[in-house]
Every structure is written in structure tokens, then in C-alpha cells.
Design a protein around this motif. Structure first.
Motif, mmCIF file in Angstrom:
data_model
loop_
_atom_site.group_PDB
_atom_site.id
_atom_site.type_symbol
_atom_site.label_atom_id
_atom_site.label_comp_id
_atom_site.label_asym_id
_atom_site.label_seq_id
_atom_site.Cartn_x
_atom_site.Cartn_y
_atom_site.Cartn_z
ATOM 1 N N ILE A 101 0.835 -1.200 0.000
ATOM 2 C CA ILE A 101 0.000 0.000 0.000
ATOM 3 C C ILE A 101 0.876 1.259 0.000
ATOM 4 O O ILE A 101 0.439 2.333 0.417
ATOM 5 C CB ILE A 101 -0.965 0.022 1.206
ATOM 6 N N PHE A 102 2.106 1.114 -0.466
ATOM 7 C CA PHE A 102 3.042 2.243 -0.487
ATOM 8 C C PHE A 102 2.435 3.458 -1.186
ATOM 9 O O PHE A 102 2.479 4.573 -0.662
ATOM 10 C CB PHE A 102 4.336 1.827 -1.190
ATOM 11 N N ALA A 103 1.882 3.267 -2.359
ATOM 12 C CA ALA A 103 1.363 4.384 -3.154
ATOM 13 C C ALA A 103 0.205 5.093 -2.456
ATOM 14 O O ALA A 103 -0.022 6.287 -2.692
ATOM 15 C CB ALA A 103 0.918 3.888 -4.530
ATOM 16 N N GLU A 104 -0.516 4.398 -1.592
ATOM 17 C CA GLU A 104 -1.633 5.003 -0.881
ATOM 18 C C GLU A 104 -1.172 5.877 0.276
ATOM 19 O O GLU A 104 -1.898 6.792 0.692
ATOM 20 C CB GLU A 104 -2.575 3.917 -0.342
ATOM 21 N N LYS A 105 0.008 5.600 0.804
ATOM 22 C CA LYS A 105 0.434 6.239 2.046
ATOM 23 C C LYS A 105 1.603 7.209 1.899
ATOM 24 O O LYS A 105 1.756 8.118 2.711
ATOM 25 C CB LYS A 105 0.824 5.157 3.065
ATOM 26 N N ILE A 106 2.439 7.023 0.895
ATOM 27 C CA ILE A 106 3.696 7.773 0.835
ATOM 28 C C ILE A 106 3.795 8.546 -0.472
ATOM 29 O O ILE A 106 3.711 7.972 -1.555
ATOM 30 C CB ILE A 106 4.903 6.830 1.007
ATOM 31 N N ASP A 107 4.001 9.859 -0.353
ATOM 32 C CA ASP A 107 4.067 10.743 -1.519
ATOM 33 C C ASP A 107 5.457 11.314 -1.762
ATOM 34 O O ASP A 107 5.658 12.029 -2.747
ATOM 35 C CB ASP A 107 3.097 11.910 -1.352
ATOM 36 N N LYS A 108 6.384 11.049 -0.882
ATOM 37 C CA LYS A 108 7.728 11.591 -1.033
ATOM 38 C C LYS A 108 8.698 10.715 -0.247
ATOM 39 O O LYS A 108 8.373 10.236 0.841
ATOM 40 C CB LYS A 108 7.782 13.037 -0.503
ATOM 41 N N VAL A 109 9.889 10.520 -0.801
ATOM 42 C CA VAL A 109 10.938 9.758 -0.115
ATOM 43 C C VAL A 109 12.230 10.559 -0.133
ATOM 44 O O VAL A 109 12.666 11.024 -1.183
ATOM 45 C CB VAL A 109 11.168 8.374 -0.770
ATOM 46 N N THR A 110 12.816 10.725 1.038
ATOM 47 C CA THR A 110 14.148 11.317 1.166
ATOM 48 C C THR A 110 15.089 10.186 1.570
ATOM 49 O O THR A 110 14.913 9.581 2.632
ATOM 50 C CB THR A 110 14.164 12.427 2.219
ATOM 51 N N MET A 111 16.051 9.881 0.711
ATOM 52 C CA MET A 111 16.897 8.698 0.891
ATOM 53 C C MET A 111 18.354 9.082 1.159
ATOM 54 O O MET A 111 18.937 9.898 0.453
ATOM 55 C CB MET A 111 16.821 7.802 -0.351
ATOM 56 N N TYR A 112 18.919 8.463 2.199
ATOM 57 C CA TYR A 112 20.321 8.658 2.558
ATOM 58 C C TYR A 112 21.069 7.348 2.335
ATOM 59 O O TYR A 112 20.583 6.277 2.729
ATOM 60 C CB TYR A 112 20.449 9.086 4.017
ATOM 61 N N VAL A 113 22.253 7.447 1.716
ATOM 62 C CA VAL A 113 23.085 6.272 1.447
ATOM 63 C C VAL A 113 24.392 6.436 2.218
ATOM 64 O O VAL A 113 25.118 7.415 2.027
ATOM 65 C CB VAL A 113 23.389 6.123 -0.053
ATOM 66 N N TYR A 114 24.674 5.470 3.104
ATOM 67 C CA TYR A 114 25.870 5.524 3.941
ATOM 68 C C TYR A 114 26.798 4.365 3.622
ATOM 69 O O TYR A 114 26.346 3.227 3.409
ATOM 70 C CB TYR A 114 25.499 5.461 5.425
ATOM 71 N N SER A 115 28.098 4.646 3.612
ATOM 72 C CA SER A 115 29.088 3.592 3.426
ATOM 73 C C SER A 115 29.153 2.748 4.695
ATOM 74 O O SER A 115 29.286 3.280 5.802
ATOM 75 C CB SER A 115 30.457 4.203 3.142
ATOM 76 N N ALA A 116 29.077 1.427 4.528
ATOM 77 C CA ALA A 116 29.155 0.538 5.686
ATOM 78 C C ALA A 116 30.566 0.505 6.262
ATOM 79 O O ALA A 116 30.751 0.180 7.439
ATOM 80 C CB ALA A 116 28.704 -0.871 5.305
ATOM 81 N N ALA A 117 31.554 0.858 5.461
ATOM 82 C CA ALA A 117 32.947 0.791 5.897
ATOM 83 C C ALA A 117 33.259 1.824 6.966
ATOM 84 O O ALA A 117 33.886 1.517 7.991
ATOM 85 C CB ALA A 117 33.888 0.961 4.703
ATOM 86 N N ASP A 118 32.831 3.078 6.755
ATOM 87 C CA ASP A 118 33.177 4.132 7.705
ATOM 88 C C ASP A 118 32.002 5.014 8.101
ATOM 89 O O ASP A 118 32.162 5.994 8.838
ATOM 90 C CB ASP A 118 34.287 5.020 7.127
#
Length: 306
Positions: free
Chosen positions: A48-65
Motif C-alpha cells: 500500500i506504499f502508493a496510498e500512504k507515501i508521496d515523497k521519499v528522502t533517501m540517505y546512502v551511507y558507506s558501511a565501511a566508515d
């Protein structure tokens, strides 16, 4: 002539490879493609993602550091086109963290916390956005083979609906039957709420925030106020208080324990995603009482972005 054409083709191909840096001897500048699909099933099994969420702010972090590798934002139009993300990353392991519906009632301190703007600038809070949280770990192989992942979201807010019945133009007691005050200027406050949620989707342990939700006259009953607002997640066992305030000094007319109210009416907010707490506060000559509000499935004037 044929040899000349082949030679020129070889040279052009080599130049293109050098420009991109992606040659077999040196793959340091090469990135692998990732196809990430967003998914949210709420308390069921259907997406039901499309019914509930209109925007996504995504952060990508390096697992190494733990360093930030990138920030990406997808608005409603982008999510309508594709419910996910297509990104390119260098070989390695990463953690993806997503916030859904971080609009004007949310401020994100990258890598730290998300809260209503008033938490950071010491202004009044009336609500926060209907937030959702998603996270997944991904890995880009040295071979740069395209990878496919799914980012599962969970609900990161609680919705509260309150009806103040019989308050508009009504007379009610402030201190037993000894005094009477007209309280058209009644306000609602919810105190001791978690101030923020961190990047692990854990609400703050300190319960310092007070929300003052905006009251509106019920369009179907001009003697009552209604309001709908969102809070950060909290537990069944909480010390949250719901207060009625009156006057410029915000004198507390009466207050109720939310935990006691939830216990009395069998309301639990734990181990569930989509939660709505309906509260009725009724004024009468006998005093002020609190009860569960039996609502219709759809409340006029309210939508998912409130």
C-alpha cells in the motif's frame, strides 16, 4: 580503408573507456547500478506504499566508515513513474535509510534525527508529518553486476483524532460547581511526547515535547471542535497527558492520562503500523468527561497528508 576504419573505431572505443575510467586494468572510477524498489504493507500483506507515501528522502551511507555517499529525493511525480530508485554506487557495502513524507512539518538533521521544526527552533508544534521509515543493506560487487533490492517501510507516526463536544459557546465548570467560565477559547495540548525519532527509527527517550493541535469547528456540528494530528511513536505504557487549556495564560481546565484512556478502551499502539487513536472529550453541566470517539471511516476535511 577497412583497416583504417577498424583502427579509428578502436581508438574511439579506447578514448571513451579512458574518459569513463572503466578499463580492466583500473576499475577505481567505475560504479555499479542498483535498482531499489520501495514497499510498504502496513499491517497486512498487500503493498500500500502508493496510498500512504508521496515523497521519499533517501540517505546512502558507506558501511565501511559510516560516511554519507549520497542523498536522493523522490517526489510524488517520480514515485508515480517508478516506485523506487535507480542509483549508481562504487563497489562496496552500504546502508540505505529512507524517510517517507518528510514535508513542511518535518526537519531532518542528517544522520541524527527527524522532528517537527519547532523542536529545533523552539517554536510551537501542532503536528508532525505522517512519517514512514525504510532501511536496507546493499552491496555492489567488484564485477559491477547490476543489483536489485527491496526497501521495506514501516510506519513512524501515530495519528490522533480528538473531538471536543459541546465546547463552542458552552458554559462549563472550571473548578467544580463554584465558578463558571465561557471557554470558546479552549485549547488542546498533548504533553510529554517524544521530541524526535533517530535514524534507527527509535523515538527519543526524553518526553519533552508538547503539541498544540489546531482546532476547527465541526462542519456538521457547530457546538463542537475537531482536530487530527500526528505524533512520533510512543508505547502503551507512557506518561503522556491530554490537557484542556483556557485563557491567554493557558490555564489547565482538566487533564487526562493517555495511558489510562488507552487501557480503559483496549487501545494498543505497539506491534502495529497504522494506528488511529480516537478521543472524545465532552462538556456538560455534570463536568468534562473523556471517552472513545466512534468515528465514521472517513472524516471530512482530513486526508493522508495531515
Amino acid at each position: 580503408m577497412r583497416r583504417l576504419r577498424l583502427y579509428m573505431l578502436f581508438v574511439l572505443t579506447t578514448v571513451m573507456l579512458l574518459m569513463t575510467g572503466c578499463i580492466r586494468e583500473n576499475m577505481d572510477d567505475c560504479k555499479g547500478k542498483v535498482t531499489l524498489r520501495f514497499r510498504y504493507v502496513g499491517d497486512g500483506t498487500t503493498d500500500i506504499f502508493a496510498e500512504k507515501i508521496d515523497k521519499v528522502t533517501m540517505y546512502v551511507y558507506s558501511a565501511a566508515d559510516g560516511s554519507l555517499a549520497g542523498v536522493f529525493e523522490y517526489d510524488e511525480k517520480a514515485l508515480d513513474a517508478y516506485q523506487g530508485a535507480n542509483i549508481e554506487l562504487y563497489p562496496g557495502s552500504y546502508q540505505i535509510i529512507c524517510w517517507g513524507n518528510a514535508f513542511e512539518n518535518s526537519t531532518i538533521h542528517e544522520g541524527d534525527r527527524i522532528a517537527a521544526p519547532g523542536h529545533f527552533d523552539n517554536t510551537e508544534i501542532d503536528t508532525n508529518d505522517p512519517l514512514y521509515y525504510g532501511t536496507t543493506d546493499i552491496a555492489i560487487p567488484e564485477t559491477l553486476v547490476e543489483q536489485d533490492y527491496v526497501c521495506q517501510f514501516v510506519c513512524s507516526h501515530i495519528k490522533v483524532n480528538v473531538r471536543l463536544e459541546g465546547f463552542v459557546g458552552a458554559w462549563t465548570t472550571q473548578t467544580g460547581l463554584q465558578s463558571r467560565a465561557q471557554i470558546d477559547n479552549v485549547e488542546l495540548a498533548m504533553t510529554r511526547l517524544p521530541s524526535y525519532t533517530d535514524f534507527d527509527n527509535i523515538p527519543a527517550a526524553d518526553h519533552h515535547s508538547t503539541y498544540y493541535p489546531t482546532l476547527q469547528t465541526d462542519e456538521n456540528d457547530d457546538t463542537s471542535f475537531v482536530t487530527q494530528f500526528n505524533t512520533m511513536r510512543f508505547k502503551d505504557d507512557n506518561d503522556i497527558m491530554l490537557q484542556l487549556l483556557s485563557g491567554p495564560e493557558r490555564t489547565v481546565i482538566q487533564e487526562f492520562s493517555l495511558a489510562e484512556f488507552m487501557s480503559k478502551y483496549g487501545i494498543s499502539v505497539e506491534n502495529r503500523n497504522e494506528i488511529l487513536i480516537p478521543i472524545l472529550i465532552r462538556a456538560s453541566t455534570a463536568g468534562i468527561e473523556i471517552a472513545e470517539w466512534e468515528q465514521k471511516p472517513v472524516t471530512p476535511g482530513f486526508d493522508k497528508d495531515n
